[in-house]
Design a protein around this motif. Sequence first.
Motif, PDB file in Angstrom:
ATOM      1  N   ILE A 111     -29.524  44.472 -17.639  1.00  0.00           N
ATOM      2  CA  ILE A 111     -30.784  43.468 -19.172  1.00  0.00           C
ATOM      3  C   ILE A 111     -31.831  45.332 -19.266  1.00  0.00           C
ATOM      4  CG2 ILE A 111     -33.070  42.154 -18.878  1.00  0.00           C
ATOM      5  CD1 ILE A 111     -31.177  41.553 -16.942  1.00  0.00           C
ATOM      6  N   ARG A 112     -32.494  45.639 -18.676  1.00  0.00           N
ATOM      7  CA  ARG A 112     -33.462  46.896 -18.613  1.00  0.00           C
ATOM      8  C   ARG A 112     -32.526  47.390 -19.861  1.00  0.00           C
ATOM      9  NH1 ARG A 112     -35.194  47.767 -14.613  1.00  0.00           N
ATOM     10  NH2 ARG A 112     -37.634  47.713 -14.629  1.00  0.00           N
ATOM     11  N   GLU A 113     -31.361  47.798 -20.230  1.00  0.00           N
ATOM     12  CA  GLU A 113     -30.885  48.759 -20.810  1.00  0.00           C
ATOM     13  C   GLU A 113     -30.667  48.027 -22.052  1.00  0.00           C
ATOM     14  OE1 GLU A 113     -26.929  51.572 -19.882  1.00  0.00           O
ATOM     15  OE2 GLU A 113     -26.633  49.746 -20.458  1.00  0.00           O
ATOM     16  N   ALA A 114     -30.436  47.148 -22.384  1.00  0.00           N
ATOM     17  CA  ALA A 114     -30.198  45.895 -23.332  1.00  0.00           C
ATOM     18  C   ALA A 114     -31.237  46.157 -24.083  1.00  0.00           C
ATOM     19  CB  ALA A 114     -29.582  44.404 -22.808  1.00  0.00           C
ATOM     20  N   LEU A 115     -32.272  45.794 -23.644  1.00  0.00           N
ATOM     21  CA  LEU A 115     -33.555  45.543 -24.300  1.00  0.00           C
ATOM     22  C   LEU A 115     -34.334  46.954 -24.503  1.00  0.00           C
ATOM     23  CD1 LEU A 115     -35.247  42.815 -22.366  1.00  0.00           C
ATOM     24  CD2 LEU A 115     -35.227  42.939 -24.022  1.00  0.00           C
ATOM     25  N   LEU A 116     -34.000  47.647 -23.771  1.00  0.00           N
ATOM     26  CA  LEU A 116     -34.162  49.038 -24.483  1.00  0.00           C
ATOM     27  C   LEU A 116     -33.706  49.250 -26.489  1.00  0.00           C
ATOM     28  CD1 LEU A 116     -35.094  51.678 -21.224  1.00  0.00           C
ATOM     29  CD2 LEU A 116     -36.865  50.151 -23.015  1.00  0.00           C
ATOM     30  N   ARG A 164     -27.274  39.551 -27.535  1.00  0.00           N
ATOM     31  CA  ARG A 164     -27.134  40.557 -27.266  1.00  0.00           C
ATOM     32  C   ARG A 164     -27.170  40.554 -25.546  1.00  0.00           C
ATOM     33  NH1 ARG A 164     -29.088  40.119 -32.574  1.00  0.00           N
ATOM     34  NH2 ARG A 164     -30.904  41.023 -32.052  1.00  0.00           N
ATOM     35  N   VAL A 165     -28.496  40.826 -25.397  1.00  0.00           N
ATOM     36  CA  VAL A 165     -29.138  41.096 -24.220  1.00  0.00           C
ATOM     37  C   VAL A 165     -28.099  40.403 -22.735  1.00  0.00           C
ATOM     38  CG1 VAL A 165     -30.501  40.691 -22.058  1.00  0.00           C
ATOM     39  CG2 VAL A 165     -31.242  41.929 -24.242  1.00  0.00           C
ATOM     40  N   LEU A 166     -27.568  38.784 -23.419  1.00  0.00           N
ATOM     41  CA  LEU A 166     -26.619  38.293 -21.734  1.00  0.00           C
ATOM     42  C   LEU A 166     -25.389  39.118 -22.166  1.00  0.00           C
ATOM     43  CD1 LEU A 166     -28.000  34.879 -21.980  1.00  0.00           C
ATOM     44  CD2 LEU A 166     -28.324  36.402 -20.654  1.00  0.00           C
ATOM     45  N   PHE A 167     -24.209  38.778 -23.366  1.00  0.00           N
ATOM     46  CA  PHE A 167     -23.614  39.958 -23.706  1.00  0.00           C
ATOM     47  C   PHE A 167     -23.550  41.005 -22.819  1.00  0.00           C
ATOM     48  CE2 PHE A 167     -20.186  42.336 -25.675  1.00  0.00           C
ATOM     49  CZ  PHE A 167     -19.182  41.214 -26.053  1.00  0.00           C
ATOM     50  N   HIS A 168     -24.261  42.119 -23.135  1.00  0.00           N
ATOM     51  CA  HIS A 168     -24.290  43.676 -22.864  1.00  0.00           C
ATOM     52  C   HIS A 168     -24.265  43.607 -21.079  1.00  0.00           C
ATOM     53  CE1 HIS A 168     -25.384  48.034 -22.172  1.00  0.00           C
ATOM     54  NE2 HIS A 168     -25.926  47.172 -21.268  1.00  0.00           N
ATOM     55  N   THR A 169     -24.867  41.884 -20.431  1.00  0.00           N
ATOM     56  CA  THR A 169     -25.024  42.434 -18.990  1.00  0.00           C
ATOM     57  C   THR A 169     -23.541  42.530 -18.839  1.00  0.00           C
ATOM     58  OG1 THR A 169     -27.545  42.031 -19.328  1.00  0.00           O
ATOM     59  CG2 THR A 169     -27.065  41.530 -17.138  1.00  0.00           C
TER      60      THR A 169
END
Length: 572
Positions: free
Chosen positions: A148-153, A250-255
């Motif tokens: 999650i942190r990675e996606a938000l960054l 997009r954050v959820l998809f990445h996670t």
Amino acid sequence: MKYTHNNGELNSSNINETVRLKGWVSKKRNLGGLVFVDLRDRFGITQLVIQPENPNYELASSLKSEYVIEATGVVVKRESVNNTIPTGDIEVVVNSLTLLNVAETPPIGINNEDTSLEDTRLKYRYLDLRRPVMQNYLIKRSQITQAIREALLMEGFNEFETPILGKSTPEGARDFLVPSRIYPGEFYALPQSPQIYKQLYMVAGFEKYFQIARCFRDEDLRADRQLEFTQVDIETSFLSEQEIQETIERVLFHTFKKVLNYEIKLPIEKLPYSVAMDKYGSDKPDLRFGLELASYNDVFDHYEIPFFKEKVVRGFVSKANLTRKELDELTLLVKKNHGEALAYLKITEGKLSGSIAKFMDESSISKLGLTEGDLLLLVVGKNYLSTSNAAGVLRKELGERLGLVSDTDYRFVWIVDWPLFDENEDGSLTAAHHPFTSPKESDKHLLRTNPKLCMAQAYDIVLNGYELGGGSVRIHESDVQQAMFEAIGLEKSVIEDRFGFLVGALKYGTPPHGGLALGLDRMVMLMTGTKNIKDVIAFPKTQSARDLMMQAPSSVAETQLDELEISFKKHN
């Protein structure tokens, strides 16, 4: 000395290598003179072999469960392969063994099959967390958090902190209060969420904020709620409701892709709140199965059924084959969730049976649209909302009992178009989400004239029948925020005392902004397939809000109370 490998790492490619391992004794066996030790760490198990001529043989024979040891030896091919573990084709012939610490017999089993009572496991949580299944939950939690942190960054967000000691503000739940020693009689409050602070970050011009935030609410506990919890708090300026939702998708998809290798289908479906309540009886519907609700008053108003009179009747049709005991259990579930009664009709060989069959006639089957094998379950209640809610709980329970759901199937949905207010029994209004939620642009003028009609720029993200997160576009105009406070009955003096700083801040060029908070604990619970949120929190409280391991809450010394100038009323 540093160990060379972990205990889940060795395989046939390591044969003839000298290795050094450390860990806990999971199991010891003495077979035909040979001592076999299953050495465990968080990565797995390696079998050690100690031969009778080994100078460490006596020490090896004395080892007990959970002793901590270090062993050096040579990797050899295992005669009897164990296909249930990754290291099952090798073992280590020990030439050096060191005892690092002894252990008393653990009060719980350090294995996945432990059947100890939950209270015992929570009392000895530090041992419970040694169990591989529990370690997997927390490791997965770490992976999810980092994804999650990675996606938000990658989305350009900045990670900022907000205070833990703040001001008590009415946000829907009870605050945890912290007395001030410096200012006797005054209190800080632990944050129910960083809501106000993150809005002030937007006022300050930081357009994209997030935080893995600890939050506190003095509420009754349940399987998916704790007194203290963690949320992924997100706020952004200048984005529309649609753009915020796309960012979260997009954050959820990445996670999910990174942690579970699962691809969420985008865009995520949107469902208006009114449709969710009408079809599923819930603002957090589980869409993995059907059993959609319908209203049946138009049919049953033609029949003289005593406990249906002047009541709302809602239900659904299934092919379930339920016993009388199961129907009684479901009746209790309905009543527990504010329904007044559960009635049912079953069609078998073209004939109706069931609790209200005696009130029906030959035309009933066609009027109800039933076919062979159908079971119609009917919830009776005093109003549409409570009846729908009870029917929705019944629907979810039956879906699970009938095996219509899978823990590896993830069905997301956005619940949108919420009412801005909930109405209390006395006719007063409360904020349906929180009092910083903006009404839809077309409804802002209704705040002072007819607030009940206001719709909110609010949205919840739901997964498999659980609210995964909630958010909204916020009020960014000072006069609109003032009108919102007044609509929920706050006096001007209360507004000034509790929220004066916020109303004042909104006067200085606050940008349009909004966000969402994802419940991290609940998200980990769903992604790991457990039903109990305590499994994914390292040190949780019991359902009665106690920490059995630390024995908290507890009394404190009189000197501490004296410093705070606090005394207690005595109860008779």
